[in-house]
Write a protein that holds these residues in place. Structure first.
Motif, short mmCIF file in Angstrom:
data_model
loop_
_atom_site.label_atom_id
_atom_site.label_comp_id
_atom_site.label_asym_id
_atom_site.label_seq_id
_atom_site.Cartn_x
_atom_site.Cartn_y
_atom_site.Cartn_z
N ASP A 74 -17.98 -23.74 -66.80
CA ASP A 74 -18.84 -23.73 -65.61
C ASP A 74 -18.76 -25.03 -64.83
N HIS A 75 -18.27 -26.11 -65.44
CA HIS A 75 -18.32 -27.43 -64.79
C HIS A 75 -16.95 -28.08 -64.59
N MET A 76 -15.92 -27.57 -65.25
CA MET A 76 -14.61 -28.21 -65.19
C MET A 76 -13.54 -27.17 -64.84
N ASP A 77 -12.32 -27.66 -64.70
CA ASP A 77 -11.20 -26.79 -64.32
C ASP A 77 -10.74 -25.96 -65.53
N PRO A 78 -10.94 -24.63 -65.50
CA PRO A 78 -10.56 -23.78 -66.65
C PRO A 78 -9.07 -23.84 -66.95
N TYR A 79 -8.26 -24.07 -65.92
CA TYR A 79 -6.80 -24.13 -66.10
C TYR A 79 -6.43 -25.23 -67.09
N VAL A 80 -6.98 -26.40 -66.89
CA VAL A 80 -6.71 -27.54 -67.77
C VAL A 80 -7.32 -27.32 -69.14
N LEU A 81 -8.54 -26.79 -69.17
CA LEU A 81 -9.24 -26.61 -70.45
C LEU A 81 -8.47 -25.70 -71.39
N LEU A 82 -7.93 -24.59 -70.88
CA LEU A 82 -7.22 -23.65 -71.75
C LEU A 82 -5.87 -24.21 -72.20
N GLY A 116 -10.47 -22.18 -82.07
CA GLY A 116 -10.53 -20.73 -81.89
C GLY A 116 -11.71 -20.34 -81.02
N GLY A 117 -12.86 -20.96 -81.28
CA GLY A 117 -14.03 -20.72 -80.44
C GLY A 117 -13.83 -21.21 -79.02
N TRP A 118 -13.20 -22.38 -78.89
CA TRP A 118 -12.91 -22.97 -77.58
C TRP A 118 -12.05 -22.03 -76.74
N ASN A 119 -10.92 -21.61 -77.29
CA ASN A 119 -10.00 -20.75 -76.54
C ASN A 119 -10.57 -19.36 -76.30
N GLY A 120 -11.29 -18.82 -77.31
CA GLY A 120 -11.86 -17.50 -77.15
C GLY A 120 -12.90 -17.44 -76.04
N ALA A 121 -13.78 -18.45 -76.00
CA ALA A 121 -14.81 -18.48 -74.95
C ALA A 121 -14.18 -18.66 -73.58
N LEU A 122 -13.11 -19.45 -73.50
CA LEU A 122 -12.44 -19.65 -72.21
C LEU A 122 -11.82 -18.36 -71.69
N ILE A 123 -11.15 -17.63 -72.58
CA ILE A 123 -10.52 -16.38 -72.15
C ILE A 123 -11.58 -15.38 -71.70
N ASN A 124 -12.69 -15.27 -72.45
CA ASN A 124 -13.78 -14.38 -72.03
C ASN A 124 -14.38 -14.83 -70.71
#
Length: 408
Positions: A74-82, A116-124
């Motif tokens: 919600d606050h940062m660039d999802p592209y970089v985060l994933l 796993g939680g990090w990537n899963g939440a990002l994809i959702n």
């Protein structure tokens, strides 16, 4: 810019690339979790009690990763985060290939749980940004891709485990390299999506930070409780039930076969749900799935041979295939655009709480009272979720504000 369903805006990634990321993520994960307990106990000499602690750390880390990732979306660039999350997951798995001794394995499992939680939440969360297709279709396809990954991954592990554990870690690491490369090449529209969010914040701070309406929050909490309790009971299929089946003289390989049945049915059901509207509303689909979960534990009370356990698994899987993708979909519809990532993260966190505590909860009841008593407790507990959800939704339905305005 947002467009009507069916048109592909410039700030939206193509669904099939998101599904590829989900598929590769779960393929990689499925190369690790099926053999962890056996490997730790049989090859590294770790006690079953300590194995349970390792799995608890993994699940808690997964919960924390989901929550933090949802907030970051919600606050940062999802592209970089994933990209960062997938790259770190690949690095951890390659580290496991180099050294999977005890107690370093414990650290690796904790890190893979977090990532796993990090990537899963990002994809959702990224899935919530897709407006060119209905949310129900998007989340059904996400769950479909997940289970195709589980089917292929668990089948492959069965053949590769006896050959080389190191090879499993290497393949899993390469799969997450694939997730990273896919994100780098195909997720670039998320950069534009994030820029537009920043621009919206500058134009209208109030709109950008719109809180979830009160009644939406109450309904969402009901869904969080539902998914946590379901996983609390469900996790005993993955842990304590294997011991019970073996004690009845059923070979372990038939227990493993149940999970192939599970994943196969999910793939079939999701394929049907993605093409046809079987349920008139998301809420009815959630109720049906929850009811199936409860009935599956009722049938376990009478299961004494493989055929009856297979029947219970079929009923359980019908519940999983219908309720599990519907809950995050409904939570998405209840969440304002400014906090969709946060509430998707909370949905996964609720799941992780149930996953983390499930084996311990079931083990305590089974140890003190027995398996039949646990099955009864699980069935009653899930039935009580229906007692909670039905009147709650009936009372709040007309007061709910949906984002987007879709019929539920």
């Amino acid at each position: 810019m947002r467009t009507a369903h069916g048109k592909q805006p410039a700030d939206e990634i193509k669904l099939h690339w998101l599904l590829l990321g989900q598929l590769l993520t779960w393929l990689g994960s499925s190369f690790i979790w099926p053999f962890t307990s056996v490997y730790l106990h049989d090859h590294l000499g770790v006690s079953l009690a300590l194995v349970g602690v390792v799995l608890l750390f993994n699940c808690v880390a997964n919960m924390i990763g989901s929550f933090i990732s949802g907030w970051c979306y919600d606050h940062m660039d999802p592209y970089v985060l994933l990209i960062v999350g997938a790259a770190l997951d690949a690095a951890v798995l390659f580290g496991m290939a180099l050294n999977h001794s005890w107690p370093l394995y414990w650290l690796w499992m904790t890190l893979t749980g977090f990532l796993g939680g990090w990537n899963g939440a990002l994809i959702n969360s990224i899935a919530t940004s897709i407006k060119s297709k209905p949310g129900r279709y998007v989340f059904n396809m996400i769950y479909f891709a997940q289970n195709v990954g589980v089917v292929c991954g668990t089948l492959a592990v069965g053949y590769l485990y006896d050959y080389s554990v190191t090879l499993l870690f290497v393949i899993a690491g390469l799969l997450f390299v694939g997730v990273c490369v896919n994100a780098i090449i195909n997720y670039r529209p998320m950069i534009q999506f994030h820029k537009e969010r920043l621009a919206n914040k500058g134009e209208s701070k109030k709109k950008s930070f719109e809180p979830m309406p009160k009644y939406n929050l109450i309904m969402s909490i009901g869904f969080f409780v539902t998914i946590a309790v379901i996983w609390l009971m469900y996790m005993n299929w993955e842990s304590n039930l294997s011991v019970y089946m073996v004690s009845l003289g059923i070979p372990f390989h038939l227990y493993s076969l149940l999970w192939t049945i599970n994943a196969g049915i999910i793939v079939i059901v999701q394929a049907i749900l993605s093409r046809f509207t079987i349920f008139k509303s998301l809420f009815r689909q959630i109720l049906f799935g929850t009811l199936m979960f409860a009935i599956s534990f009722v049938t376990l009370i009478f299961a004494k041979d493989f055929a009856h356990f297979a029947l219970s698994m079929v009923i359980l899987t019908l519940g999983e295939a219908t309720a599990m993708p519907s809950i995050p979909t409904y939570v998405n519809d209840l969440s304002p655009d400014s906090s969709k990532g946060k509430y998707q993260g909370l949905t996964l966190s609720a799941s992780s709480i149930g996953r983390a505590l499930g084996p311990l909860f079931g083990g305590l009841i089974i140890e003190d009272f027995g398996y039949i008593q646990f099955f009864a407790v699980a069935a009653i507990g899930i039935f009580l979720l229906l007692v909670m959800l039905i009147p709650m939704h009936a009372k709040l339905q007309k007061k709910l504000k949906l984002f987007p305005e879709l019929s539920n």
